[in-house]
Write a protein that holds these residues in place. Structure first.
Motif, PDB file in Angstrom:
ATOM      1  N   ALA A  44       0.834  -1.208   0.000  1.00  0.00           N
ATOM      2  CA  ALA A  44       0.000   0.000   0.000  1.00  0.00           C
ATOM      3  C   ALA A  44       0.867   1.256   0.000  1.00  0.00           C
ATOM      4  CB  ALA A  44      -0.929   0.000   1.213  1.00  0.00           C
ATOM      5  N   GLY A  47       2.227   1.822  -3.400  1.00  0.00           N
ATOM      6  CA  GLY A  47       1.184   2.350  -4.278  1.00  0.00           C
ATOM      7  C   GLY A  47       0.964   3.833  -4.053  1.00  0.00           C
ATOM      8  N   ASP A 123       1.635  -5.841  -9.043  1.00  0.00           N
ATOM      9  CA  ASP A 123       0.901  -5.589  -7.801  1.00  0.00           C
ATOM     10  C   ASP A 123       1.030  -4.127  -7.373  1.00  0.00           C
ATOM     11  OD1 ASP A 123       0.004  -8.198  -7.607  1.00  0.00           O
ATOM     12  OD2 ASP A 123       1.741  -8.854  -6.423  1.00  0.00           O
ATOM     13  N   ARG A 127      -2.021  -1.110  -7.281  1.00  0.00           N
ATOM     14  CA  ARG A 127      -2.351  -0.273  -6.123  1.00  0.00           C
ATOM     15  C   ARG A 127      -2.133   1.208  -6.436  1.00  0.00           C
ATOM     16  NH1 ARG A 127      -2.903  -3.325  -1.511  1.00  0.00           N
ATOM     17  NH2 ARG A 127      -4.113  -1.518  -0.797  1.00  0.00           N
ATOM     18  N   GLN A 130      -4.979   2.350  -8.645  1.00  0.00           N
ATOM     19  CA  GLN A 130      -6.205   2.444  -7.844  1.00  0.00           C
ATOM     20  C   GLN A 130      -6.247   3.781  -7.094  1.00  0.00           C
ATOM     21  OE1 GLN A 130      -6.258  -0.012  -4.301  1.00  0.00           O
ATOM     22  NE2 GLN A 130      -8.476  -0.382  -4.491  1.00  0.00           N
ATOM     23  N   TRP A 131      -5.145   4.138  -6.443  1.00  0.00           N
ATOM     24  CA  TRP A 131      -5.077   5.400  -5.696  1.00  0.00           C
ATOM     25  C   TRP A 131      -5.158   6.593  -6.641  1.00  0.00           C
ATOM     26  CZ3 TRP A 131      -2.252   9.828  -5.515  1.00  0.00           C
ATOM     27  CH2 TRP A 131      -2.368  10.623  -4.377  1.00  0.00           C
ATOM     28  N   LEU A 187      -6.273   1.929   1.322  1.00  0.00           N
ATOM     29  CA  LEU A 187      -5.622   2.894   0.438  1.00  0.00           C
ATOM     30  C   LEU A 187      -6.640   3.789  -0.253  1.00  0.00           C
ATOM     31  CD1 LEU A 187      -2.878   3.811  -0.705  1.00  0.00           C
ATOM     32  CD2 LEU A 187      -3.165   2.105  -2.518  1.00  0.00           C
TER      33      LEU A 187
END
Length: 433
Positions: A44, A47, A123, A127, A130-131, A187
């Motif tokens: 996280a 990310g 991976d 992340r 996504q953020w 996150l």
């Protein structure tokens, strides 16, 4: 403060100190956000780091909405045309909305591809994307805040921007851990808190300009003129980004200890840049106002007055970090390998501070005079003709951090020579709104 009031140390500080608060608010919020997300684990945090860096790079290229707007509005304010100055801020706000929507659209499309390109790990890229996709919802708001800071600085009001930014970031700093942990969004909660902060700040700036009855229909002619300044400032900013990204890449190719040492000294350099930039912001507002009021001699006097203050500040900072050498690095790391590499950069960093004091102040003077073509050309020449090749020569010849930080010193010295010569020439002191 009236536009024609005497330029005293107190007046300069009255503009610079609140501006410093605005500049420091965002990095402080990022530190809080990082601390909250850091407890979610390495994935996280990676990310957030990658997504946050990309968002910062995207928006930092658009700071013309702040600096360019200050240059234009301060002249109108100095010419006793405050209503027109604020109207200019209204047009900058429209431009921020339009550009922000473009940034949002492109970012949404390419978020994962860019993340994958930089991370090289599926991976981490997932992340990060996504953020970033959530945080990009705030792109128009980020740019509205830049424009709002720009026009308020132009009318020599740096207190309200500080209040707006602090209120928004304080609320978001409380909201972030609540969304991440008790609500359980992880996150995603960090990204939502970020967007909330941006829109709270933007709403306050929009409300301020609406109260002045200056949020009128878009004017393509005015926005085109603002984009001309923007073109030069974007190219200037891009040259910084290329060089500093290259410096990090070369340090990373040397060793983990080298990149760790470079990161510590660079973050200190960036923080002190914010401190000195506060005086440059005061210079922009004051110089633009004096030229708008047809007081070129007063503008020249103010330019050197602010430069003396900034040089003195640079000397004090350089001395403080020279005396703190035995203590300060140890506050950032206990790794002996990293500590052993820090001196390669540290003493360049110390020597640079008085030079940076002059360069930052005169940058502010010339930005206030809207002399952006000169700043664009000389910064590109110093960056791509001096700093950039020395960075990669350091990698090729094995000079390590010494070569990188020598290159940064050459970059600053070249800009020092150029800005001092330009300021002494007086050709930038063009009067009128």
């Amino acid at each position: 403060m009236a536009a024609g009031a005497p330029i005293t140390a107190r007046r300069i500080a009255g503009l610079a100190v609140p501006a410093l608060g605005v500049l420091a608010a965002e990095p402080l919020y990022v530190l809080i956000d990082t601390a909250v997300v850091g407890h979610l684990g390495a994935l996280a945090l990676a990310g957030l780091a990658l997504g946050g860096t990309m968002l910062s790079v995207m928006t930092s290229q658009l700071t013309f909405l702040s600096y360019g707007t200050t240059a234009r509005t301060s002249r109108l304010y100095g010419a006793d045309r405050r209503a027109d100055a604020v109207a200019e801020g209204g047009q900058a706000t429209w431009l921020a909305i339009f550009v922000g929507l473009v940034v949002f659209g492109l970012g949404e499309v390419f978020a994962y591809d860019l993340s994958m390109l930089l991370a090289g790990d599926a991976d981490v890229a997932a992340r990060s994307a996504q953020w970033l996709r959530i945080a990009l919802l705030g792109a128009p708001a980020i740019l509205i805040t830049l424009a709002g800071n720009g026009w308020m600085r132009g009318v020599q009001d740096t207190v309200r921007p500080l209040r707006y930014v602090l209120i928004a970031n304080a609320i978001s700093a409380v909201l972030c851990p609540v969304l991440v942990y008790p609500v359980g969004l992880g996150l995603v909660g960090s990204a939502i808190a970020n967007v909330v902060a941006q829109y709270l700040s933007a709403a306050m700036f929009v409300a301020a300009i609406a109260r002045e009855r200056a949020f009128r229909r878009p004017s393509p002619a005015i926005m085109r003129a603002q984009m001309v300044l923007g073109r030069d400032l974007i190219l200037r900013s891009a040259s910084f980004q290329i060089c500093f990204l290259s410096a990090a890449a070369v340090a990373a190719r040397s060793s983990a200890a080298a990149v760790g040492a470079h990161q510590i000294v660079y973050q200190l350099w960036a923080f002190l840049s914010l401190v000195m930039d506060s005086l440059a912001i005061a210079a922009q507002a004051l110089i633009g106002a004096e030229l708008g009021a047809h007081r070129a001699k007063a503008a020249m006097a103010a330019a050197w007055q602010i430069t003396r203050y900034s040089f003195a500040l640079g000397c004090v900072l350089g001395l403080a970090f020279a005396l703190g050498y035995l203590v300060l690095p140890g506050l950032f790391t206990s790794d002996t390998a990293v500590l052993a590499r820090i001196p390669e950069a540290w003493w360049f960093f110390v020597v640079q501070q008085p030079i940076a004091g002059i360069v930052f102040a005169l940058d502010g003077v010339l930005l206030g005079a809207a002399d952006t073509r000169f700043l664009r050309t000389t910064t590109l020449a110093a960056a791509l003709g001096g700093f950039f090749p020395l960075i990669w020569a350091s990698w090729f010849f094995g000079w390590g951090l010494t070569g990188i930080w020598f290159g940064l010193t050459v970059f600053l010295v070249a800009r020092l020579v150029a800005t001092v010569w330009r300021t002494r020439s007086g050709v930038w002191a063009v009067e009128g709104a």
